[in-house]
Design a protein around this motif. Structure first.
Motif, PDB file in Angstrom:
ATOM      1  N   SER A   1       0.875  -1.178   0.000  1.00 49.22           N
ATOM      2  CA  SER A   1       0.000   0.000   0.000  1.00 49.22           C
ATOM      3  C   SER A   1       0.904   1.218   0.000  1.00 49.22           C
ATOM      4  O   SER A   1       2.111   1.112   0.210  1.00 49.22           O
ATOM      5  CB  SER A   1      -0.892   0.003   1.240  1.00 49.22           C
ATOM      6  OG  SER A   1      -0.097   0.090   2.388  1.00 49.22           O
ATOM      7  N   LEU A   2       0.279   2.376  -0.216  1.00 49.52           N
ATOM      8  CA  LEU A   2       1.052   3.610  -0.102  1.00 49.52           C
ATOM      9  C   LEU A   2       0.755   4.218   1.264  1.00 49.52           C
ATOM     10  O   LEU A   2      -0.314   3.986   1.807  1.00 49.52           O
ATOM     11  CB  LEU A   2       0.640   4.565  -1.214  1.00 49.52           C
ATOM     12  CG  LEU A   2       0.921   4.044  -2.635  1.00 49.52           C
ATOM     13  CD1 LEU A   2       0.353   4.993  -3.659  1.00 49.52           C
ATOM     14  CD2 LEU A   2       2.392   3.873  -2.846  1.00 49.52           C
ATOM     15  N   PRO A   3       1.531   5.008   1.895  1.00 47.61           N
ATOM     16  CA  PRO A   3       2.752   5.604   1.381  1.00 47.61           C
ATOM     17  C   PRO A   3       3.937   4.638   1.426  1.00 47.61           C
ATOM     18  O   PRO A   3       3.967   3.710   2.224  1.00 47.61           O
ATOM     19  CB  PRO A   3       3.006   6.768   2.348  1.00 47.61           C
ATOM     20  CG  PRO A   3       2.395   6.310   3.616  1.00 47.61           C
ATOM     21  CD  PRO A   3       1.200   5.479   3.239  1.00 47.61           C
ATOM     22  N   LEU A   4       4.879   4.892   0.581  1.00 47.57           N
ATOM     23  CA  LEU A   4       6.070   4.062   0.532  1.00 47.57           C
ATOM     24  C   LEU A   4       7.032   4.522   1.625  1.00 47.57           C
ATOM     25  O   LEU A   4       7.028   5.680   2.002  1.00 47.57           O
ATOM     26  CB  LEU A   4       6.744   4.200  -0.834  1.00 47.57           C
ATOM     27  CG  LEU A   4       5.873   3.751  -2.002  1.00 47.57           C
ATOM     28  CD1 LEU A   4       6.599   3.987  -3.303  1.00 47.57           C
ATOM     29  CD2 LEU A   4       5.491   2.288  -1.865  1.00 47.57           C
TER      30      LEU A   4
END
Lengths: 357, 184
Positions: free
Chosen positions: B50-53
């Motif tokens: 998923s984001l955020p990275l």
């Protein structure tokens, strides 16, 4: 060979899948090399049955030889039918020194005292387990070989696994077992299932995870090289942490295949919008069932894939699934249930009653 | 808030970088293995749940040309995770550098509302919506080919075509009667 023996053989051959037939007949050893060779295993089951019937007539085999064949097949494929686990309680002083021949004699004689027409066959398997096949008759009729009971017991352990036992036969078997193993009582271990290997591993703790331990982090050199230098995982570290946590709770290796766990739950309703239910005095009683093709594996996967809303991953909750209920465990709840129905306060008690189906 | 920005880094020579975001982390692995087989262009694949990275990878991360959100229609969690990840993308990505890929659309247990919701989401963001079959190697190959087509344009490797231009042609549209009950 009389009619009932023929029928027994026919039913048995129908039950054994063709690919296993040759090896099972080999193990049985009652057919000569030439006879075994003459059987064409590519034919239909019906043709094979006829051929085998003819060979058995030729060799003048009797019921006891056929039951031998059945036992060999069942020992190699125990994961069918429902197995129920029992536990022997209160050993006497010499319970731990009961050895095989003594057990065999005692069991057969006690059972024969209780019921006159019974056919018992006892065989010791390579892994220390004693397999017993019992065909029950009564005072007037001969033993019925079509519905035998199988019992598996490892001599130095208090556990017994039984399949195909009717309620009338149960007290007879229990008595014979208790007397021959030198214990004082036998009780239901509340564990049942189709896979004998799974419930046996679970009960006798043959798989390695006993309690949550620090799972050793694998050495970087031992890890297989990254699949391709062009592929990179962004969140590799958090994935590794999750996997570590999951392995700490469940262990890294094969888990026994638990397929369903049924719990009785007593809890209190908590939902501020619903006053009538919240103000009830008596606790809420319900039955909770978890089902999956492999419960423990799916829980471990949930933990390692970080399904956040699943709060049942505390190690002592998982141990609730791993140990037969001797203690009251904290309850674990699943996110799909209405939160108002359950609380996770320590006052919630759960009586476990696990069935592996 | 750490947004992923499309143009803050320099591109590589004859290189295309793709980011596959999938909550289950299953299909992305087989897609990645198939994507790197491409010979005409060097394809670098980054996989994320998923984001955020994570910030730690900020310097080593190359410029991401295409972000693909893989949604498994049988799981509500998958859709929600993808939706939540959208806000961590710089708006510049939505000019043709984002794509949605959906699996298990033929599964009978999928509620129609979920597919409609994904469609509406993709249409509102002007992104293409691809349907993929993840269980067979053929399905993976097909999905890979389609992704590579969009990726090459998004990385600027196809002359006379830009990501924005392609997205105008391929973006998901929602039929006007999507909210009417269907006949089955």
């Amino acid at each position: 060979m009389d009619e009932s023996t023929k029928r027994l053989l026919q039913r048995l051959i129908r039950r054994i899948p063709t690919q296993m037939l040759r090896t099972t007949l080999d193990k049985w050893g009652r057919l000569t090399g030439g006879q075994l060779h003459s059987m064409d295993f590519t034919q239909s089951k019906w043709a094979l049955t006829e051929k085998l019937l003819a060979i058995c007539e030729e060799n003048e085999l009797a019921v006891k030889h056929i039951t031998e064949l059945e036992m060999i097949y069942i020992i190699d494929n125990p994961n069918q039918g429902m197995w129920y686990a029992f536990q022997l309680m209160d050993p006497e002083d010499d319970a731990h020194s009961v050895e095989l021949t003594q057990f065999k004699e005692q069991f057969k004689s006690h059972l024969r005292e209780l019921i006159r027409h019974v056919s018992v066959k006892i065989k010791k398997h390579t892994d220390e387990a004693v397999w017993i096949r019992i065909a029950w008759g009564d005072t007037f009729s001969r033993p019925n070989h079509m519905k035998p009971t199988y019992v598996v017991h490892s001599l130095q352990t208090p556990y017994v696994f039984v399949t195909s036992l009717t309620s009338k036969q149960k007290p007879l078997l229990s008595q014979a077992l208790v007397l021959s193993t030198r214990y004082q009582a036998i009780k239901d271990a509340n564990l049942s299932g189709r896979k004998l290997t799974a419930i046996r591993d679970l009960l006798m703790r043959q798989y390695h995870q006993v309690f949550p331990t620090r799972y050793p982090t694998p050495l970087a050199e031992n890890n297989p090289a990254v699949s391709n230098q062009h592929i990179e995982k962004e969140q590799a570290e958090s994935a590794a942490n999750r996997l570590q946590a999951a392995c700490e709770a469940f262990g890294g290796g094969m888990l026994p295949q638990l397929q369903s766990a049924v719990y009785k739950l007593e809890t209190k309703f908590r939902d501020h919008s619903n006053k009538t239910m919240t103000e009830r005095e008596e606790p809420f009683r319900c039955v909770v069932k978890f089902a999956s093709t492999n419960l423990l594996e799916s829980l471990r996967h949930c933990a390692s894939s970080g399904t956040k809303n699943l709060n049942c991953l505390h190690p002592c909750h998982t141990s609730a699934l791993l140990y037969p209920p001797k203690r009251k465990e904290l309850f674990c709840y699943h996110r799909q249930w209405p939160r108002s129905l359950l609380t996770n306060a320590p006052t919630t008690e759960m009586m476990g009653d696990k069935h592996l189906i | 808030m750490s947004l992923l920005k499309p143009f803050s880094k320099l591109p590589g020579l004859c290189t295309a970088n793709i980011l596959l975001v999938e909550s289950e982390e299953q299909f992305q692995q087989s897609l990645a293995d198939a994507l790197v087989e491409e010979t005409a262009v060097t394809v670098n694949v980054r996989l994320a749940k998923s984001l955020p990275l994570p910030m730690e990878n900020e310097e080593s991360r190359p410029r991401i040309d295409l972000v693909v959100f893989i949604i498994n229609l049988t799981s509500e969690l998958s859709f929600q995770s993808a939706e939540a990840s959208l806000k961590y993308l710089d708006p510049g990505y939505f000019l043709g550098k984002v794509c949605f890929m959906v699996t298990n659309a033929r599964n009978a247990s999928v509620p129609t509302e979920r597919l409609d919701a994904v469609r509406k989401l993709a249409a509102s963001l002007n992104c293409p919506l691809l349907f993929a079959e993840d269980q067979t190697p053929d399905g993976v190959t097909n999905a890979t080919e389609r992704l590579l087509t969009i990726l090459k344009v998004a990385a600027g490797l196809v002359p006379m075509a830009t990501a924005l231009y392609l997205s105008n042609l391929t973006r998901c549209t929602v039929p006007p009667d999507i909210d009417q009950p269907s006949f089955d």
